[in-house]
Design a protein around this motif. Structure first.
Motif, PDB file in Angstrom:
ATOM      1  N   LEU A 187       0.993  -1.214  -0.177  1.00 11.65           N
ATOM      2  CA  LEU A 187      -0.057   0.010   0.005  1.00 11.65           C
ATOM      3  C   LEU A 187       0.829   1.277  -0.052  1.00 11.65           C
ATOM      4  CD1 LEU A 187      -2.991  -0.692   2.513  1.00 11.65           C
ATOM      5  CD2 LEU A 187      -3.128  -0.516  -0.215  1.00 11.65           C
ATOM      6  N   TRP A 188       2.017   1.414   0.923  1.00 12.79           N
ATOM      7  CA  TRP A 188       2.834   2.407   0.852  1.00 12.79           C
ATOM      8  C   TRP A 188       3.286   2.671  -0.551  1.00 12.79           C
ATOM      9  CZ3 TRP A 188       3.681   6.782   3.058  1.00 12.79           C
ATOM     10  CH2 TRP A 188       5.042   7.179   2.970  1.00 12.79           C
ATOM     11  N   GLN A 189       3.885   1.715  -1.575  1.00 18.15           N
ATOM     12  CA  GLN A 189       4.359   1.758  -2.753  1.00 18.15           C
ATOM     13  C   GLN A 189       3.443   2.394  -3.745  1.00 18.15           C
ATOM     14  OE1 GLN A 189       7.771   1.678  -3.587  1.00 18.15           O
ATOM     15  NE2 GLN A 189       7.949   1.252  -1.424  1.00 18.15           N
ATOM     16  N   LYS A 190       2.289   1.993  -3.351  1.00 13.21           N
ATOM     17  CA  LYS A 190       1.027   2.409  -4.397  1.00 13.21           C
ATOM     18  C   LYS A 190       0.695   3.796  -4.206  1.00 13.21           C
ATOM     19  CE  LYS A 190      -3.694   1.094  -5.336  1.00 13.21           C
ATOM     20  NZ  LYS A 190      -4.846   0.192  -4.929  1.00 13.21           N
ATOM     21  N   TYR A 191       0.828   4.307  -2.794  1.00  6.75           N
ATOM     22  CA  TYR A 191       0.575   5.481  -2.262  1.00  6.75           C
ATOM     23  C   TYR A 191       1.537   6.330  -3.109  1.00  6.75           C
ATOM     24  CZ  TYR A 191       0.090   9.878   0.410  1.00  6.75           C
ATOM     25  OH  TYR A 191      -0.216  11.011   0.737  1.00  6.75           O
ATOM     26  N   LEU A 192       2.827   5.879  -2.526  1.00  5.53           N
ATOM     27  CA  LEU A 192       4.134   6.730  -3.279  1.00  5.53           C
ATOM     28  C   LEU A 192       3.896   7.090  -4.852  1.00  5.53           C
ATOM     29  CD1 LEU A 192       6.930   5.786  -1.165  1.00  5.53           C
ATOM     30  CD2 LEU A 192       5.637   7.849  -0.920  1.00  5.53           C
ATOM     31  N   ALA A 193       3.381   5.896  -5.620  1.00  2.23           N
ATOM     32  CA  ALA A 193       3.538   5.963  -7.026  1.00  2.23           C
ATOM     33  C   ALA A 193       2.310   7.170  -7.394  1.00  2.23           C
ATOM     34  CB  ALA A 193       3.039   4.592  -7.580  1.00  2.23           C
ATOM     35  N   GLN A 194       1.101   7.178  -6.571  1.00  2.00           N
ATOM     36  CA  GLN A 194      -0.024   8.024  -6.765  1.00  2.00           C
ATOM     37  C   GLN A 194       0.461   9.405  -6.735  1.00  2.00           C
ATOM     38  OE1 GLN A 194      -2.303   6.381  -8.789  1.00  2.00           O
ATOM     39  NE2 GLN A 194      -3.445   7.962  -7.843  1.00  2.00           N
ATOM     40  N   VAL A 195       1.277   9.753  -5.486  1.00  2.00           N
ATOM     41  CA  VAL A 195       1.951  10.953  -5.054  1.00  2.00           C
ATOM     42  C   VAL A 195       2.796  11.510  -6.341  1.00  2.00           C
ATOM     43  CG1 VAL A 195       3.289  12.251  -3.597  1.00  2.00           C
ATOM     44  CG2 VAL A 195       1.499  10.942  -2.892  1.00  2.00           C
TER      45      VAL A 195
ATOM     46  N   THR B  18      -6.371  -3.009   2.935  1.00  2.00           N
ATOM     47  CA  THR B  18      -6.743  -2.708   1.502  1.00  2.00           C
ATOM     48  C   THR B  18      -6.462  -1.368   1.319  1.00  2.00           C
ATOM     49  OG1 THR B  18      -8.916  -2.474   2.007  1.00  2.00           O
ATOM     50  CG2 THR B  18      -8.315  -4.523   1.108  1.00  2.00           C
ATOM     51  N   GLY B  19      -6.200  -0.552   2.260  1.00  6.31           N
ATOM     52  CA  GLY B  19      -6.131   1.028   2.054  1.00  6.31           C
ATOM     53  C   GLY B  19      -7.596   1.829   2.136  1.00  6.31           C
ATOM     54  N   PHE B  20      -7.588   2.909   2.023  1.00  2.48           N
ATOM     55  CA  PHE B  20      -8.873   3.761   2.061  1.00  2.48           C
ATOM     56  C   PHE B  20      -9.662   3.706   0.807  1.00  2.48           C
ATOM     57  CE2 PHE B  20      -6.138   6.019   5.228  1.00  2.48           C
ATOM     58  CZ  PHE B  20      -7.306   6.093   6.235  1.00  2.48           C
ATOM     59  N   ASP B  21     -10.582   2.976   0.808  1.00  5.70           N
ATOM     60  CA  ASP B  21     -11.602   2.631  -0.506  1.00  5.70           C
ATOM     61  C   ASP B  21     -12.911   3.335  -0.565  1.00  5.70           C
ATOM     62  OD1 ASP B  21     -12.975   1.609  -2.677  1.00  5.70           O
ATOM     63  OD2 ASP B  21     -12.435  -0.520  -2.069  1.00  5.70           O
ATOM     64  N   PRO B  22     -12.946   4.705  -1.696  1.00  5.20           N
ATOM     65  CA  PRO B  22     -14.084   5.158  -1.595  1.00  5.20           C
ATOM     66  C   PRO B  22     -15.254   4.530  -1.768  1.00  5.20           C
ATOM     67  CG  PRO B  22     -12.423   5.822  -3.233  1.00  5.20           C
ATOM     68  CD  PRO B  22     -11.820   4.778  -2.440  1.00  5.20           C
ATOM     69  N   ARG B  23     -15.266   3.307  -2.421  1.00  2.00           N
ATOM     70  CA  ARG B  23     -16.552   2.631  -2.694  1.00  2.00           C
ATOM     71  C   ARG B  23     -17.032   2.016  -1.361  1.00  2.00           C
ATOM     72  NH1 ARG B  23     -13.556  -1.441  -6.563  1.00  2.00           N
ATOM     73  NH2 ARG B  23     -12.089  -1.346  -4.725  1.00  2.00           N
ATOM     74  N   MET B  24     -16.181   1.838  -0.378  1.00  9.38           N
ATOM     75  CA  MET B  24     -16.630   1.429   1.232  1.00  9.38           C
ATOM     76  C   MET B  24     -17.309   2.398   1.851  1.00  9.38           C
ATOM     77  SD  MET B  24     -15.978  -1.697   0.453  1.00  9.38           S
ATOM     78  CE  MET B  24     -16.273  -2.366   1.991  1.00  9.38           C
ATOM     79  N   GLY B  25     -16.882   3.721   1.299  1.00 10.09           N
ATOM     80  CA  GLY B  25     -17.676   4.603   2.430  1.00 10.09           C
ATOM     81  C   GLY B  25     -18.997   4.932   2.414  1.00 10.09           C
ATOM     82  N   VAL B  26     -19.520   5.221   3.544  1.00 13.36           N
ATOM     83  CA  VAL B  26     -21.020   5.658   3.583  1.00 13.36           C
ATOM     84  C   VAL B  26     -20.988   7.082   2.822  1.00 13.36           C
ATOM     85  CG1 VAL B  26     -21.444   4.383   5.300  1.00 13.36           C
ATOM     86  CG2 VAL B  26     -20.865   6.535   5.748  1.00 13.36           C
ATOM     87  N   ARG B  27     -22.342   7.287   2.286  1.00 10.41           N
ATOM     88  CA  ARG B  27     -22.639   8.666   1.423  1.00 10.41           C
ATOM     89  C   ARG B  27     -22.670   9.768   2.791  1.00 10.41           C
ATOM     90  NH1 ARG B  27     -24.172  10.979  -2.829  1.00 10.41           N
ATOM     91  NH2 ARG B  27     -25.776  12.533  -2.884  1.00 10.41           N
ATOM     92  N   GLY B  28     -21.544  10.667   2.515  1.00  9.50           N
ATOM     93  CA  GLY B  28     -21.651  11.758   3.467  1.00  9.50           C
ATOM     94  C   GLY B  28     -22.226  12.972   3.046  1.00  9.50           C
TER      95      GLY B  28
ATOM     96  N   MET C 231      -8.979   6.003  15.926  1.00  2.00           N
ATOM     97  CA  MET C 231      -8.623   7.177  15.168  1.00  2.00           C
ATOM     98  C   MET C 231      -7.598   6.782  14.154  1.00  2.00           C
ATOM     99  SD  MET C 231     -10.765   9.959  15.703  1.00  2.00           S
ATOM    100  CE  MET C 231      -9.707  11.603  15.702  1.00  2.00           C
ATOM    101  N   VAL C 232      -7.515   7.161  12.938  1.00  2.00           N
ATOM    102  CA  VAL C 232      -6.377   7.042  11.873  1.00  2.00           C
ATOM    103  C   VAL C 232      -5.879   8.318  11.677  1.00  2.00           C
ATOM    104  CG1 VAL C 232      -5.804   6.122   9.750  1.00  2.00           C
ATOM    105  CG2 VAL C 232      -7.516   4.735  10.940  1.00  2.00           C
ATOM    106  N   ILE C 233      -4.531   8.429  11.843  1.00  2.00           N
ATOM    107  CA  ILE C 233      -4.071   9.749  11.451  1.00  2.00           C
ATOM    108  C   ILE C 233      -2.933   9.322  10.104  1.00  2.00           C
ATOM    109  CG2 ILE C 233      -2.218  11.485  11.915  1.00  2.00           C
ATOM    110  CD1 ILE C 233      -2.909  10.985  14.833  1.00  2.00           C
ATOM    111  N   ALA C 234      -3.416   9.804   9.009  1.00  2.00           N
ATOM    112  CA  ALA C 234      -2.750   9.368   7.585  1.00  2.00           C
ATOM    113  C   ALA C 234      -2.313  10.385   6.881  1.00  2.00           C
ATOM    114  CB  ALA C 234      -4.012   8.685   6.951  1.00  2.00           C
ATOM    115  N   ARG C 235      -1.366  10.196   6.098  1.00  2.00           N
ATOM    116  CA  ARG C 235      -0.909  11.052   4.960  1.00  2.00           C
ATOM    117  C   ARG C 235      -2.002  11.138   3.721  1.00  2.00           C
ATOM    118  NH1 ARG C 235       5.280  10.608   5.067  1.00  2.00           N
ATOM    119  NH2 ARG C 235       5.134  11.651   3.115  1.00  2.00           N
ATOM    120  N   VAL C 236      -2.163  12.337   3.521  1.00  2.00           N
ATOM    121  CA  VAL C 236      -3.312  12.559   2.538  1.00  2.00           C
ATOM    122  C   VAL C 236      -2.712  13.370   1.503  1.00  2.00           C
ATOM    123  CG1 VAL C 236      -5.636  13.042   1.972  1.00  2.00           C
ATOM    124  CG2 VAL C 236      -5.291  12.055   4.401  1.00  2.00           C
ATOM    125  N   ALA C 237      -2.904  13.055   0.124  1.00  2.00           N
ATOM    126  CA  ALA C 237      -2.261  13.882  -0.889  1.00  2.00           C
ATOM    127  C   ALA C 237      -3.609  14.123  -1.656  1.00  2.00           C
ATOM    128  CB  ALA C 237      -1.441  13.114  -1.937  1.00  2.00           C
TER     129      ALA C 237
END
Length: 180
Positions: free
Chosen positions: A54-62, A127-137, A174-180
């Motif tokens: 997941l870290w490598q995938k995140y860095l690739a996205q950044v 699996t990482g943060f998945d917007p498909r799993m989130g509830v409608r906010g 609580m998760v404290i995450a790096r977000v780009a």
């Protein structure tokens, strides 16, 4: 993926400061704010998540975001106002979390809070943060982050206690995450 129990006092101090100092007091717009509860929160445990894939995938996205911005001659401006975990006076606490991997300013990467349940945290680790799993906010389907701990705290009780997050008596996640 792996949970590594954090024992570094500098990290504990940084997390405690971010949790307590990223709240706001009751204002005219939020008379019933319970954010002050975060100033007395007791941190039971801190785990650093080590999921190399997941870290490598995140860095690739950044890197991809950086390349796209450069290709289009674009620059991201700093979000204003800088409140909560992105406030200048808390920069040293956020920097302590990064250790040797400082955030990427060119893509406006920040340390932000995400409130969830313990079970959902396990899914995030796997699996990482998945917007498909989130509830409608309020702003539509997706994964939500906040720079103020008290906002994310509202989402730590799950469906049964969601409307009364501060009255929920279970341990919170609580998760404290790096977000780009």
């Amino acid at each position: 993926h792996m949970y590594v129990q954090e024992e570094d006092k500098a990290i504990w101090d940084a997390v405690a400061r971010l949790m307590s100092d990223t709240t706001h007091s009751a204002t005219a717009g939020h008379l019933e704010s319970n954010c002050s509860i975060m100033g007395s929160v007791k941190i039971a445990a801190i785990y650093r998540i080590e999921n190399f894939a997941l870290w490598q995938k995140y860095l690739a996205q950044v890197r991809h975001i950086e390349e796209e911005l450069s290709r289009h001659g674009m620059c991201i401006r700093e979000f204003k106002p800088s409140v909560g975990s992105i406030a200048p006076e808390l920069q040293s606490s956020a920097d302590a979390l990064a250790k040797s991997h400082q955030v990427c300013c060119t893509v406006n990467e920040k340390w932000l809070f995400h409130g969830t349940t313990h079970g959902n945290a396990d899914l995030i680790v796997a699996t990482g943060f998945d917007p498909r799993m989130g509830v409608r906010g309020m702003y539509g389907a997706g994964v939500y982050f906040a720079s103020e701990s008290c906002k994310s705290h509202q989402y730590t009780c799950g469906k049964d206690g969601q409307s009364k997050a501060c009255g929920c008596v279970v341990q919170r996640t609580m998760v404290i995450a790096r977000v780009a």
